[in-house]
Motif scaffolding. Structure first.
Motif, mmCIF file in Angstrom:
data_model
loop_
_atom_site.group_PDB
_atom_site.id
_atom_site.type_symbol
_atom_site.label_atom_id
_atom_site.label_comp_id
_atom_site.label_asym_id
_atom_site.label_seq_id
_atom_site.Cartn_x
_atom_site.Cartn_y
_atom_site.Cartn_z
ATOM 1 N N PRO A 164 -92.614 75.714 -22.862
ATOM 2 C CA PRO A 164 -93.398 74.546 -23.260
ATOM 3 C C PRO A 164 -94.353 74.889 -24.386
ATOM 4 O O PRO A 164 -94.620 76.059 -24.667
ATOM 5 C CB PRO A 164 -94.158 74.181 -21.986
ATOM 6 C CG PRO A 164 -94.287 75.460 -21.229
ATOM 7 C CD PRO A 164 -93.051 76.255 -21.563
ATOM 8 N N PHE A 165 -94.892 73.839 -25.010
ATOM 9 C CA PHE A 165 -95.798 74.009 -26.133
ATOM 10 C C PHE A 165 -97.007 74.826 -25.687
ATOM 11 O O PHE A 165 -97.562 74.594 -24.621
ATOM 12 C CB PHE A 165 -96.240 72.629 -26.643
ATOM 13 C CG PHE A 165 -96.922 72.671 -27.979
ATOM 14 C CD1 PHE A 165 -96.213 73.012 -29.115
ATOM 15 C CD2 PHE A 165 -98.263 72.354 -28.096
ATOM 16 C CE1 PHE A 165 -96.838 73.052 -30.357
ATOM 17 C CE2 PHE A 165 -98.893 72.387 -29.332
ATOM 18 C CZ PHE A 165 -98.177 72.730 -30.472
ATOM 19 N N PRO A 166 -97.408 75.816 -26.494
ATOM 20 C CA PRO A 166 -98.532 76.678 -26.107
ATOM 21 C C PRO A 166 -99.833 75.891 -25.897
ATOM 22 O O PRO A 166 -99.983 74.768 -26.384
ATOM 23 C CB PRO A 166 -98.662 77.631 -27.292
ATOM 24 C CG PRO A 166 -97.350 77.577 -28.005
ATOM 25 C CD PRO A 166 -96.825 76.201 -27.765
ATOM 26 N N THR A 167 -100.772 76.515 -25.209
ATOM 27 C CA THR A 167 -102.039 75.847 -24.898
ATOM 28 C C THR A 167 -103.263 76.576 -25.441
ATOM 29 O O THR A 167 -104.372 76.097 -25.258
ATOM 30 C CB THR A 167 -102.194 75.678 -23.375
ATOM 31 O OG1 THR A 167 -102.128 76.972 -22.757
ATOM 32 C CG2 THR A 167 -101.120 74.768 -22.817
ATOM 33 N N GLY A 168 -103.098 77.732 -26.076
ATOM 34 C CA GLY A 168 -104.238 78.466 -26.619
ATOM 35 C C GLY A 168 -104.559 78.043 -28.040
ATOM 36 O O GLY A 168 -103.965 77.110 -28.589
ATOM 37 N N ARG A 169 -105.536 78.730 -28.627
ATOM 38 C CA ARG A 169 -105.948 78.533 -30.019
ATOM 39 C C ARG A 169 -106.153 77.050 -30.341
ATOM 40 O O ARG A 169 -106.863 76.361 -29.648
ATOM 41 C CB ARG A 169 -104.963 79.220 -30.946
ATOM 42 C CG ARG A 169 -104.924 80.733 -30.721
ATOM 43 C CD ARG A 169 -103.941 81.468 -31.578
ATOM 44 N NE ARG A 169 -104.271 81.363 -32.984
ATOM 45 C CZ ARG A 169 -103.445 81.662 -33.942
ATOM 46 N NH1 ARG A 169 -102.239 82.096 -33.671
ATOM 47 N NH2 ARG A 169 -103.799 81.549 -35.196
ATOM 48 N N CYS A 170 -105.532 76.532 -31.392
ATOM 49 C CA CYS A 170 -105.700 75.118 -31.798
ATOM 50 C C CYS A 170 -104.601 74.218 -31.253
ATOM 51 O O CYS A 170 -104.548 73.035 -31.577
ATOM 52 C CB CYS A 170 -105.714 75.017 -33.323
ATOM 53 S SG CYS A 170 -107.151 75.736 -34.098
ATOM 54 N N TYR A 171 -103.726 74.757 -30.417
ATOM 55 C CA TYR A 171 -102.600 73.972 -29.925
ATOM 56 C C TYR A 171 -103.012 72.693 -29.197
ATOM 57 O O TYR A 171 -102.354 71.657 -29.369
ATOM 58 C CB TYR A 171 -101.688 74.812 -29.043
ATOM 59 C CG TYR A 171 -100.951 75.892 -29.796
ATOM 60 C CD1 TYR A 171 -100.028 75.585 -30.796
ATOM 61 C CD2 TYR A 171 -101.160 77.234 -29.499
ATOM 62 C CE1 TYR A 171 -99.343 76.576 -31.473
ATOM 63 C CE2 TYR A 171 -100.468 78.240 -30.181
ATOM 64 C CZ TYR A 171 -99.569 77.899 -31.169
ATOM 65 O OH TYR A 171 -98.884 78.879 -31.837
ATOM 66 N N PRO A 172 -104.083 72.688 -28.395
ATOM 67 C CA PRO A 172 -104.460 71.420 -27.753
ATOM 68 C C PRO A 172 -104.792 70.310 -28.758
ATOM 69 O O PRO A 172 -104.464 69.146 -28.529
ATOM 70 C CB PRO A 172 -105.682 71.794 -26.904
ATOM 71 C CG PRO A 172 -105.473 73.245 -26.589
ATOM 72 C CD PRO A 172 -104.858 73.815 -27.853
ATOM 73 N N GLN A 173 -105.411 70.669 -29.898
ATOM 74 C CA GLN A 173 -105.702 69.675 -30.922
ATOM 75 C C GLN A 173 -104.418 69.130 -31.536
ATOM 76 O O GLN A 173 -104.314 67.934 -31.822
ATOM 77 C CB GLN A 173 -106.581 70.282 -32.023
ATOM 78 C CG GLN A 173 -108.012 70.555 -31.604
ATOM 79 C CD GLN A 173 -108.750 71.274 -32.712
ATOM 80 O OE1 GLN A 173 -108.662 72.491 -32.817
ATOM 81 N NE2 GLN A 173 -109.458 70.521 -33.532
ATOM 82 N N VAL A 174 -103.450 70.005 -31.748
ATOM 83 C CA VAL A 174 -102.162 69.583 -32.295
ATOM 84 C C VAL A 174 -101.494 68.603 -31.339
ATOM 85 O O VAL A 174 -101.043 67.520 -31.730
ATOM 86 C CB VAL A 174 -101.246 70.807 -32.552
ATOM 87 C CG1 VAL A 174 -99.826 70.372 -32.887
ATOM 88 C CG2 VAL A 174 -101.829 71.679 -33.645
#
Length: 191
Positions: free
Chosen positions: A77-87
């Motif tokens: 699944p799509f990652p959840t660290g760094r800026c990924y939640p904003q994406v």
């Protein structure tokens, strides 16, 4: 100037030069990072080189590295660290999964100030995305750098997210051959 492509950990032979370029670029305006982020970049790079599809393109002027780009295949699944939640918040869960998972994610693109204006960044971007699966490549950048946003637009990358209402934050771009380019409501270009 020549561009060489490295796969996996092969790029780590140039880690000191990559750190030097990173610091030259990202510790200066508009990014204004602290020099310690160069060390954090090196630590992150060692792990990133083990990611599926990791590719690094390095630009050389003689023996000197004057720029680089790094990329890898975004996991599912799509990652959840760094800026990924904003994406994910900007695209929504379905578009995030459909458009970005399994696509080539450009992580960094940096060219020393003295090497700019000669097409180095464009060559690096083309080299690192040449083998994007099904033409699917994407990246995010900060709106703190209008130059970066303009650079990607001028290379036919399509901005598919809007910055926050205050104009700050990150924006997501899909590469020129990404099949979903025409599916998002596009932000208006600046005047």
């Amino acid at each position: 100037m020549s561009v060489q492509v490295f796969r996996g950990a092969d790029s780590l032979a140039h880690v000191d030069a990559l750190r030097s370029v990173y610091v030259d670029v990202f510790c200066a305006p508009p990014w204004n990072e602290d020099e310690s982020t160069g060390d954090a970049f090196v630590r992150r790079l060692a792990g990133d080189a083990a990611r599926g599809g990791f590719t690094a393109a390095l630009a050389f002027a003689g023996a000197e590295v004057v720029g680089f780009a790094t990329a890898w295949t975004t996991g599912t699944p799509f990652p959840t660290g760094r800026c990924y939640p904003q994406v994910a918040a900007g695209l929504g869960p379905e578009r995030t999964a459909d458009w970005l998972c399994g696509a080539l994610e450009i992580d960094e693109l940096a060219v020393r100030p003295g090497a700019r204006g000669r097409g180095v960044a464009g060559e690096l971007l083309a080299a690192v995305t040449a083998d994007a699966p099904g033409g699917r490549s994407w990246l995010l950048t900060s709106t703190c750098s209008p130059h970066a946003v303009s650079f990607y637009r001028h290379r036919d990358w399509t901005q598919v997210t809007h910055p926050s209402p205050d104009g700050q934050g990150i924006v997501v771009f899909l590469g020129p051959h990404h099949p979903a380019r025409g599916l998002a409501a596009l932000p208006s270009p600046p005047p």
